[in-house]
Motif scaffolding. Structure first.
Motif, PDB file in Angstrom:
ATOM      1  N   LYS A 165     -20.131  -1.802   7.952  1.00  0.00           N
ATOM      2  CA  LYS A 165     -19.417  -0.941   7.013  1.00  0.00           C
ATOM      3  C   LYS A 165     -17.958  -1.387   6.923  1.00  0.00           C
ATOM      4  O   LYS A 165     -17.390  -1.862   7.908  1.00  0.00           O
ATOM      5  CB  LYS A 165     -19.478   0.526   7.460  1.00  0.00           C
ATOM      6  N   VAL A 166     -17.364  -1.215   5.747  1.00  0.00           N
ATOM      7  CA  VAL A 166     -15.984  -1.621   5.521  1.00  0.00           C
ATOM      8  C   VAL A 166     -15.155  -0.404   5.116  1.00  0.00           C
ATOM      9  O   VAL A 166     -15.461   0.263   4.121  1.00  0.00           O
ATOM     10  CB  VAL A 166     -15.879  -2.713   4.447  1.00  0.00           C
ATOM     11  N   ILE A 167     -14.114  -0.138   5.904  1.00  0.00           N
ATOM     12  CA  ILE A 167     -13.155   0.926   5.618  1.00  0.00           C
ATOM     13  C   ILE A 167     -11.883   0.264   5.124  1.00  0.00           C
ATOM     14  O   ILE A 167     -11.369  -0.659   5.767  1.00  0.00           O
ATOM     15  CB  ILE A 167     -12.857   1.764   6.885  1.00  0.00           C
ATOM     16  N   CYS A 168     -11.363   0.713   4.000  1.00  0.00           N
ATOM     17  CA  CYS A 168     -10.207   0.066   3.382  1.00  0.00           C
ATOM     18  C   CYS A 168      -8.923   0.827   3.702  1.00  0.00           C
ATOM     19  O   CYS A 168      -8.802   2.018   3.412  1.00  0.00           O
ATOM     20  CB  CYS A 168     -10.410  -0.055   1.878  1.00  0.00           C
ATOM     21  N   TYR A 169      -7.990   0.102   4.295  1.00  0.00           N
ATOM     22  CA  TYR A 169      -6.703   0.656   4.725  1.00  0.00           C
ATOM     23  C   TYR A 169      -5.681   0.606   3.593  1.00  0.00           C
ATOM     24  O   TYR A 169      -5.570  -0.390   2.873  1.00  0.00           O
ATOM     25  CB  TYR A 169      -6.181  -0.154   5.910  1.00  0.00           C
ATOM     26  N   PHE A 170      -4.914   1.683   3.451  1.00  0.00           N
ATOM     27  CA  PHE A 170      -3.703   1.646   2.621  1.00  0.00           C
ATOM     28  C   PHE A 170      -2.734   2.692   3.162  1.00  0.00           C
ATOM     29  O   PHE A 170      -3.147   3.643   3.843  1.00  0.00           O
ATOM     30  CB  PHE A 170      -4.007   1.896   1.143  1.00  0.00           C
ATOM     31  N   SER A 171      -1.459   2.508   2.881  1.00  0.00           N
ATOM     32  CA  SER A 171      -0.484   3.508   3.292  1.00  0.00           C
ATOM     33  C   SER A 171      -0.396   4.582   2.213  1.00  0.00           C
ATOM     34  O   SER A 171      -0.050   4.283   1.068  1.00  0.00           O
ATOM     35  CB  SER A 171       0.895   2.897   3.524  1.00  0.00           C
ATOM     36  N   ALA A 172      -0.698   5.803   2.599  1.00  0.00           N
ATOM     37  CA  ALA A 172      -0.653   6.922   1.653  1.00  0.00           C
ATOM     38  C   ALA A 172       0.660   7.675   1.711  1.00  0.00           C
ATOM     39  O   ALA A 172       0.922   8.526   0.862  1.00  0.00           O
ATOM     40  CB  ALA A 172      -1.804   7.884   1.931  1.00  0.00           C
ATOM     41  N   GLY A 173       1.498   7.352   2.719  1.00  0.00           N
ATOM     42  CA  GLY A 173       2.731   8.109   2.883  1.00  0.00           C
ATOM     43  C   GLY A 173       3.982   7.277   2.877  1.00  0.00           C
ATOM     44  O   GLY A 173       5.075   7.804   3.107  1.00  0.00           O
ATOM     45  N   SER A 174       3.837   5.968   2.618  1.00  0.00           N
ATOM     46  CA  SER A 174       5.032   5.123   2.588  1.00  0.00           C
ATOM     47  C   SER A 174       4.977   4.132   1.435  1.00  0.00           C
ATOM     48  O   SER A 174       3.898   3.701   1.006  1.00  0.00           O
ATOM     49  CB  SER A 174       5.204   4.363   3.906  1.00  0.00           C
ATOM     50  N   PHE A 175       6.150   3.784   0.948  1.00  0.00           N
ATOM     51  CA  PHE A 175       6.338   2.743  -0.066  1.00  0.00           C
ATOM     52  C   PHE A 175       6.437   1.402   0.647  1.00  0.00           C
ATOM     53  O   PHE A 175       7.154   1.258   1.626  1.00  0.00           O
ATOM     54  CB  PHE A 175       7.633   3.025  -0.841  1.00  0.00           C
ATOM     55  N   GLU A 176       5.672   0.420   0.165  1.00  0.00           N
ATOM     56  CA  GLU A 176       5.719  -0.936   0.698  1.00  0.00           C
ATOM     57  C   GLU A 176       6.084  -1.868  -0.451  1.00  0.00           C
ATOM     58  O   GLU A 176       5.326  -1.976  -1.425  1.00  0.00           O
ATOM     59  CB  GLU A 176       4.362  -1.327   1.282  1.00  0.00           C
ATOM     60  N   LYS A 177       7.214  -2.519  -0.360  1.00  0.00           N
ATOM     61  CA  LYS A 177       7.762  -3.232  -1.521  1.00  0.00           C
ATOM     62  C   LYS A 177       6.916  -4.411  -1.968  1.00  0.00           C
ATOM     63  O   LYS A 177       7.078  -4.895  -3.093  1.00  0.00           O
ATOM     64  CB  LYS A 177       9.188  -3.682  -1.235  1.00  0.00           C
ATOM     65  N   TRP A 178       5.997  -4.892  -1.116  1.00  0.00           N
ATOM     66  CA  TRP A 178       5.195  -6.060  -1.456  1.00  0.00           C
ATOM     67  C   TRP A 178       3.883  -5.711  -2.159  1.00  0.00           C
ATOM     68  O   TRP A 178       3.139  -6.599  -2.559  1.00  0.00           O
ATOM     69  CB  TRP A 178       4.903  -6.857  -0.187  1.00  0.00           C
ATOM     70  N   ARG A 179       3.560  -4.442  -2.298  1.00  0.00           N
ATOM     71  CA  ARG A 179       2.287  -4.074  -2.909  1.00  0.00           C
ATOM     72  C   ARG A 179       2.319  -4.282  -4.420  1.00  0.00           C
ATOM     73  O   ARG A 179       3.361  -4.166  -5.069  1.00  0.00           O
ATOM     74  CB  ARG A 179       1.942  -2.621  -2.598  1.00  0.00           C
ATOM     75  N   GLU A 180       1.160  -4.532  -4.994  1.00  0.00           N
ATOM     76  CA  GLU A 180       1.078  -4.869  -6.420  1.00  0.00           C
ATOM     77  C   GLU A 180       1.445  -3.692  -7.325  1.00  0.00           C
ATOM     78  O   GLU A 180       1.786  -3.906  -8.492  1.00  0.00           O
ATOM     79  CB  GLU A 180      -0.323  -5.377  -6.761  1.00  0.00           C
ATOM     80  N   ASP A 181       1.382  -2.474  -6.808  1.00  0.00           N
ATOM     81  CA  ASP A 181       1.759  -1.305  -7.618  1.00  0.00           C
ATOM     82  C   ASP A 181       3.136  -0.758  -7.233  1.00  0.00           C
ATOM     83  O   ASP A 181       3.493   0.361  -7.614  1.00  0.00           O
ATOM     84  CB  ASP A 181       0.703  -0.205  -7.515  1.00  0.00           C
ATOM     85  N   ALA A 182       3.929  -1.546  -6.504  1.00  0.00           N
ATOM     86  CA  ALA A 182       5.219  -1.058  -5.991  1.00  0.00           C
ATOM     87  C   ALA A 182       6.174  -0.644  -7.104  1.00  0.00           C
ATOM     88  O   ALA A 182       6.981   0.280  -6.930  1.00  0.00           O
ATOM     89  CB  ALA A 182       5.872  -2.120  -5.110  1.00  0.00           C
ATOM     90  N   ASN A 183       6.084  -1.306  -8.253  1.00  0.00           N
ATOM     91  CA  ASN A 183       7.018  -1.004  -9.341  1.00  0.00           C
ATOM     92  C   ASN A 183       6.735   0.330 -10.017  1.00  0.00           C
ATOM     93  O   ASN A 183       7.524   0.798 -10.836  1.00  0.00           O
ATOM     94  CB  ASN A 183       7.005  -2.124 -10.385  1.00  0.00           C
ATOM     95  N   ARG A 184       5.665   0.977  -9.648  1.00  0.00           N
ATOM     96  CA  ARG A 184       5.317   2.260 -10.257  1.00  0.00           C
ATOM     97  C   ARG A 184       5.987   3.447  -9.561  1.00  0.00           C
ATOM     98  O   ARG A 184       6.009   4.551 -10.098  1.00  0.00           O
ATOM     99  CB  ARG A 184       3.796   2.440 -10.255  1.00  0.00           C
ATOM    100  N   PHE A 185       6.505   3.218  -8.364  1.00  0.00           N
ATOM    101  CA  PHE A 185       7.180   4.309  -7.659  1.00  0.00           C
ATOM    102  C   PHE A 185       8.578   4.520  -8.227  1.00  0.00           C
ATOM    103  O   PHE A 185       9.301   3.556  -8.501  1.00  0.00           O
ATOM    104  CB  PHE A 185       7.253   4.005  -6.164  1.00  0.00           C
TER     105      PHE A 185
END
Length: 263
Positions: A73-93
């Motif tokens: 099984k694969v569990i997908c990690y993401f930060s739900a409580g912090s902004f990470e400047k390198w993420r592909e959706d960072a410009n949306r914050f």
């Protein structure tokens, strides 16, 4: 009533009768489930682990597909409580979404989880996880209320946000973890399928996670201390008594080394 009228009546009835809702099902690991977590570097899929936690954005689709094809099984990690400047959706914050810097993690800042914009972005991350075929999600940094975020987040604010995340994950047919946030275990335990914890043994907080085991839900524990062989054996005895699945790993979670108590 003629047979033709009877058929017509049955057809009309079938049209107006609301469809029966089929409950959404999702993966629910057991307390003996073995696991691995790797968030950086090429994925090492060679461990005999039932479940892998991997980065939502950076993991190639082929890795997810191949692991699942081999029965993992694969569990997908993401930060739900912090902004990470390198993420592909960072410009949306928005600037107003971003608060204080997050500890020793460069390029990362706490988020105002009350923000409608933040919640919309996280909803889309959950959709991305579902589209990628993730069996579940591991949303990180869901304890901003107990940190210096730069926002006046309250206990109730955090509960509201976490419930929003967990309910959406389940609605999409995915399992979901409670990552740390030990102060809200009692309220959130019914809404999650497992716990991922960092260093509860170091801070003498592991007892706060035993309700998971009592409920038949696993606790996946990470030890970041560089223990000698004798101390590590004592640590593993403690984890076995608690029925936690514990790994000793590098802080970077890059698979540069790994020790599993159940090996």
């Amino acid at each position: 009533m003629s047979s033709s009228l009877g058929l017509l009546s049955g057809a009309i009835t079938s049209l107006v009768t609301p469809p029966v809702e089929v409950p959404v099902q999702w993966y629910q690991p057991g307390i003996e489930t073995t696991w691995q977590i790797q968030l950086q570097g090429p994925t090492n899929s060679g461990y005999t682990a039932d479940l892998y936690i991997l980065d939502l954005f950076d993991t190639p689709q082929s890795v997810i597909t191949d692991l699942q094809a081999s029965g993992r099984k694969v569990i997908c990690y993401f930060s739900a409580g912090s902004f990470e400047k390198w993420r592909e959706d960072a410009n949306r914050f928005l600037p107003t979404d971003k608060g204080r810097r997050l500890g020793d993690w460069p390029g990362e800042r706490w988020l105002d989880t009350r923000s409608a914009n933040v919640r919309e972005i996280m909803s889309e991350r959950l959709l991305l996880a579902a589209e990628r075929g993730c069996d579940g999600v591991d949303p990180d940094n869901v304890d901003g209320y107990s940190n210096r975020t730069g926002f006046p987040l309250t206990y109730e604010d955090q509960l509201d946000y976490n419930r929003f995340l967990f309910n959406q994950a389940h609605a999409l047919g995915m399992a979901v973890s409670l990552k740390n946030d030990l102060g809200q275990v009692q309220e959130l335990l019914p809404l999650v399928d497992f716990a991922v914890n960092e260093s509860c043994h170091q801070w003498q907080e592991c007892h706060l996670l035993t309700p998971f085991i009592d409920a038949g839900k696993p606790v996946f524990h990470i030890d970041y201390l560089h223990l000698d062989s004798q101390a590590r054996a004592a640590h593993c005895r403690q984890m076995a008594e608690l029925q936690f699945q514990s790994l000793t790993l590098p802080v970077a979670l890059d698979d540069s080394f790994r020790f599993a108590c159940n090996d």
